[in-house]
Design a protein around this motif. Sequence first.
Motif, PDB file in Angstrom:
ATOM      1  N   MET A  37       0.933  -0.891  -0.392  1.00 18.45           N
ATOM      2  CA  MET A  37       0.050   0.184  -0.121  1.00 18.45           C
ATOM      3  C   MET A  37       1.105   1.709  -0.065  1.00 18.45           C
ATOM      4  O   MET A  37       2.349   1.491   0.666  1.00 18.45           O
ATOM      5  N   VAL A  38       0.113   2.486  -0.837  1.00 19.04           N
ATOM      6  CA  VAL A  38       1.282   3.419  -0.868  1.00 19.04           C
ATOM      7  C   VAL A  38      -0.049   4.933  -0.673  1.00 19.04           C
ATOM      8  O   VAL A  38      -1.170   4.611  -0.678  1.00 19.04           O
ATOM      9  N   VAL A  39       0.816   4.978   0.783  1.00 19.58           N
ATOM     10  CA  VAL A  39       0.390   6.695   1.326  1.00 19.58           C
ATOM     11  C   VAL A  39       0.555   7.973   1.237  1.00 19.58           C
ATOM     12  O   VAL A  39       2.324   7.908   1.153  1.00 19.58           O
ATOM     13  N   PRO A  40       0.693   8.934  -0.009  1.00 20.57           N
ATOM     14  CA  PRO A  40       1.352  10.106  -0.343  1.00 20.57           C
ATOM     15  C   PRO A  40       0.816  10.996   0.746  1.00 20.57           C
ATOM     16  O   PRO A  40       0.154  11.405   1.375  1.00 20.57           O
ATOM     17  N   LEU A  41       2.283  11.528   1.733  1.00 19.28           N
ATOM     18  CA  LEU A  41       1.807  12.840   2.182  1.00 19.28           C
ATOM     19  C   LEU A  41       2.607  14.194   1.467  1.00 19.28           C
ATOM     20  O   LEU A  41       2.983  13.865   0.017  1.00 19.28           O
ATOM     21  N   PHE A  42       1.919  15.342   2.213  1.00 17.98           N
ATOM     22  CA  PHE A  42       1.864  16.272   1.472  1.00 17.98           C
ATOM     23  C   PHE A  42       1.589  17.260   3.042  1.00 17.98           C
ATOM     24  O   PHE A  42       0.996  16.984   3.277  1.00 17.98           O
ATOM     25  N   ASP A  43       2.363  18.558   2.632  1.00 19.10           N
ATOM     26  CA  ASP A  43       2.683  19.353   3.581  1.00 19.10           C
ATOM     27  C   ASP A  43       0.609  19.850   3.722  1.00 19.10           C
ATOM     28  O   ASP A  43      -0.509  19.991   2.754  1.00 19.10           O
ATOM     29  N   GLY A  44       0.530  20.307   5.574  1.00 18.23           N
ATOM     30  CA  GLY A  44      -1.537  20.234   5.842  1.00 18.23           C
ATOM     31  C   GLY A  44      -1.613  19.518   5.637  1.00 18.23           C
ATOM     32  O   GLY A  44      -3.014  18.782   5.976  1.00 18.23           O
ATOM     33  N   ILE A  45      -0.775  17.829   5.618  1.00 11.06           N
ATOM     34  CA  ILE A  45      -2.163  16.726   5.993  1.00 11.06           C
ATOM     35  C   ILE A  45      -2.137  16.537   7.247  1.00 11.06           C
ATOM     36  O   ILE A  45      -1.965  17.233   7.690  1.00 11.06           O
ATOM     37  N   GLN A  46      -3.180  15.826   7.518  1.00 18.06           N
ATOM     38  CA  GLN A  46      -3.967  15.724   8.949  1.00 18.06           C
ATOM     39  C   GLN A  46      -3.349  13.963   9.149  1.00 18.06           C
ATOM     40  O   GLN A  46      -3.775  13.224   8.611  1.00 18.06           O
ATOM     41  N   PRO A  47      -2.908  14.203  10.196  1.00 24.39           N
ATOM     42  CA  PRO A  47      -1.884  13.027  10.509  1.00 24.39           C
ATOM     43  C   PRO A  47      -2.663  11.516  10.390  1.00 24.39           C
ATOM     44  O   PRO A  47      -2.279  10.172  10.659  1.00 24.39           O
TER      45      PRO A  47
ATOM     46  N   LEU B 202       5.391   4.911   2.830  1.00 23.53           N
ATOM     47  CA  LEU B 202       4.751   6.361   2.509  1.00 23.53           C
ATOM     48  C   LEU B 202       5.797   7.672   1.753  1.00 23.53           C
ATOM     49  O   LEU B 202       7.299   7.354   1.907  1.00 23.53           O
ATOM     50  N   VAL B 203       5.274   7.974   0.902  1.00 26.00           N
ATOM     51  CA  VAL B 203       5.916   8.837  -0.044  1.00 26.00           C
ATOM     52  C   VAL B 203       5.440  10.086  -0.097  1.00 26.00           C
ATOM     53  O   VAL B 203       4.949  10.418   0.622  1.00 26.00           O
ATOM     54  N   GLY B 204       6.015  11.173  -0.869  1.00 27.60           N
ATOM     55  CA  GLY B 204       5.685  12.124  -0.933  1.00 27.60           C
ATOM     56  C   GLY B 204       6.457  12.600  -2.319  1.00 27.60           C
ATOM     57  O   GLY B 204       7.634  12.138  -2.829  1.00 27.60           O
ATOM     58  N   VAL B 205       6.356  14.239  -2.704  1.00 29.94           N
ATOM     59  CA  VAL B 205       7.175  14.210  -4.455  1.00 29.94           C
ATOM     60  C   VAL B 205       8.383  14.494  -3.706  1.00 29.94           C
ATOM     61  O   VAL B 205       9.090  14.583  -5.092  1.00 29.94           O
ATOM     62  N   ARG B 206       9.029  14.849  -2.865  1.00 30.00           N
ATOM     63  CA  ARG B 206       9.887  14.863  -2.816  1.00 30.00           C
ATOM     64  C   ARG B 206      10.694  13.732  -1.097  1.00 30.00           C
ATOM     65  O   ARG B 206       9.261  14.289  -0.069  1.00 30.00           O
ATOM     66  N   PRO B 207      11.260  12.997  -0.955  1.00 31.58           N
ATOM     67  CA  PRO B 207      11.629  12.425   0.372  1.00 31.58           C
ATOM     68  C   PRO B 207      12.012  12.943   1.687  1.00 31.58           C
ATOM     69  O   PRO B 207      11.871  14.613   1.409  1.00 31.58           O
ATOM     70  N   GLY B 208      11.857  13.325   2.292  1.00 34.72           N
ATOM     71  CA  GLY B 208      11.992  14.112   3.841  1.00 34.72           C
ATOM     72  C   GLY B 208      10.716  14.353   4.546  1.00 34.72           C
ATOM     73  O   GLY B 208       9.681  14.508   4.617  1.00 34.72           O
TER      74      GLY B 208
ATOM     75  N   ALA C 250       8.464  10.970   4.582  1.00 39.88           N
ATOM     76  CA  ALA C 250       8.076  10.428   3.389  1.00 39.88           C
ATOM     77  C   ALA C 250       9.279   9.789   3.477  1.00 39.88           C
ATOM     78  O   ALA C 250      10.596  10.231   3.659  1.00 39.88           O
ATOM     79  N   ARG C 251       9.637   8.383   2.975  1.00 37.68           N
ATOM     80  CA  ARG C 251      10.780   7.645   3.104  1.00 37.68           C
ATOM     81  C   ARG C 251      11.136   8.208   1.275  1.00 37.68           C
ATOM     82  O   ARG C 251      12.195   7.131   1.258  1.00 37.68           O
ATOM     83  N   SER C 252      10.583   7.756   0.970  1.00 39.71           N
ATOM     84  CA  SER C 252      10.550   7.949  -0.678  1.00 39.71           C
ATOM     85  C   SER C 252       9.822   8.819  -1.401  1.00 39.71           C
ATOM     86  O   SER C 252       9.233   9.012  -1.114  1.00 39.71           O
ATOM     87  N   GLY C 253      10.604   8.981  -3.292  1.00 44.65           N
ATOM     88  CA  GLY C 253       9.599   9.838  -3.658  1.00 44.65           C
ATOM     89  C   GLY C 253       8.653   9.116  -4.477  1.00 44.65           C
ATOM     90  O   GLY C 253       8.289   7.967  -3.592  1.00 44.65           O
TER      91      GLY C 253
END
Length: 325
Positions: free
Chosen positions: A1-11, A37-43, A55-58
């Motif tokens: 399962m992939v979960v994309p993270l972004f600024d302003g997310i509800q944890p 847990l992924v993101g537009v940029r890792p971190g 986010a562990r990876s892009g």
Amino acid sequence: MVVPLFDGIQPLDVVGPHEVLRIATYVAGGRGYDVELVGVRPGPVRSETGLDLVARSGLPAGPIDTLLVPGGGGARRQGPPGSRGNETELVSWIRHVAPQTRRLVSVCTGAFLLAAAGLLRGEPATTHWRWAERLSEEHPEVDVQPDPIYVRSGRIWSSAGVTAGMDLALALVEEDLGPDVAQSVARELVLPVRRAGGQSQYASPVWAPPAPRPSVRAAQDIVHAEPAADLRVPVLAARVGMSERHFAREFTRLVGTPPGVYVERVRVEAARGLLESGGLTVTAVASRAGFGSAETMRRAFLRRLGVAPDHYRRRFAGRPGIAGS
């Protein structure tokens, strides 16, 4: 399962389902979920509550088994309505990987992201009740259903806000790993074992295990989804394809309470939610919750809660809520 993270997310949209899936994997002996847990940029990503998630990876190229899209204020700011040229990188990625994804899931206002990616066109979907009207206004092509806890349409699942993401995650576990695993997870997390998707977002849960027999479990779902319907034993038995006598016996054996008692408990919980939300007369609440008359509801409240409906409403109506995600 992939979960994309972004600024302003509800944890909680991430952490709640993540815990359900993590414990399900443990209960199933490792046969479960690998949540990435992924993101537009890792971190690190700053949530709307100030809690950082990492986010562990892009963003992966796919294919993806299940894409779970969380909500939050950042979700509502992603992919404004209009042409594809206005898409954010995240919305563009969701639209690109969707054809390679087996199951698409949104939690709370994550539905805004699926809608912005064009994935909810003509589909029923839900979101937090506070944001349902806005979702409908910005995306009139979506069949927005503001009341259910979660909605499934083929491979697309969507849930209401906050803790409803955990209800949806339990439903995924039940589909993937079976009701026994889902029940064990719910007990471990001290969660209601059964909140059917069609149950109102406003209703309090009834604690009861899902029956292992599909026909009886279907009857439970009917009761939760349609508390105001005709739920007499002959009607329920006919709807799930069982004889009246056999249905009553099996329901009592598997659920631990007779059908009539179970129906009354669910109706009391539905009425509690309506009374707490305010705006309806006691008579109207009795009708919507399936009691038929205010007097019937009054007797049920006194029997179950030890207080009359009007006293209950004076105590609990208008309680302050929290901001929707």
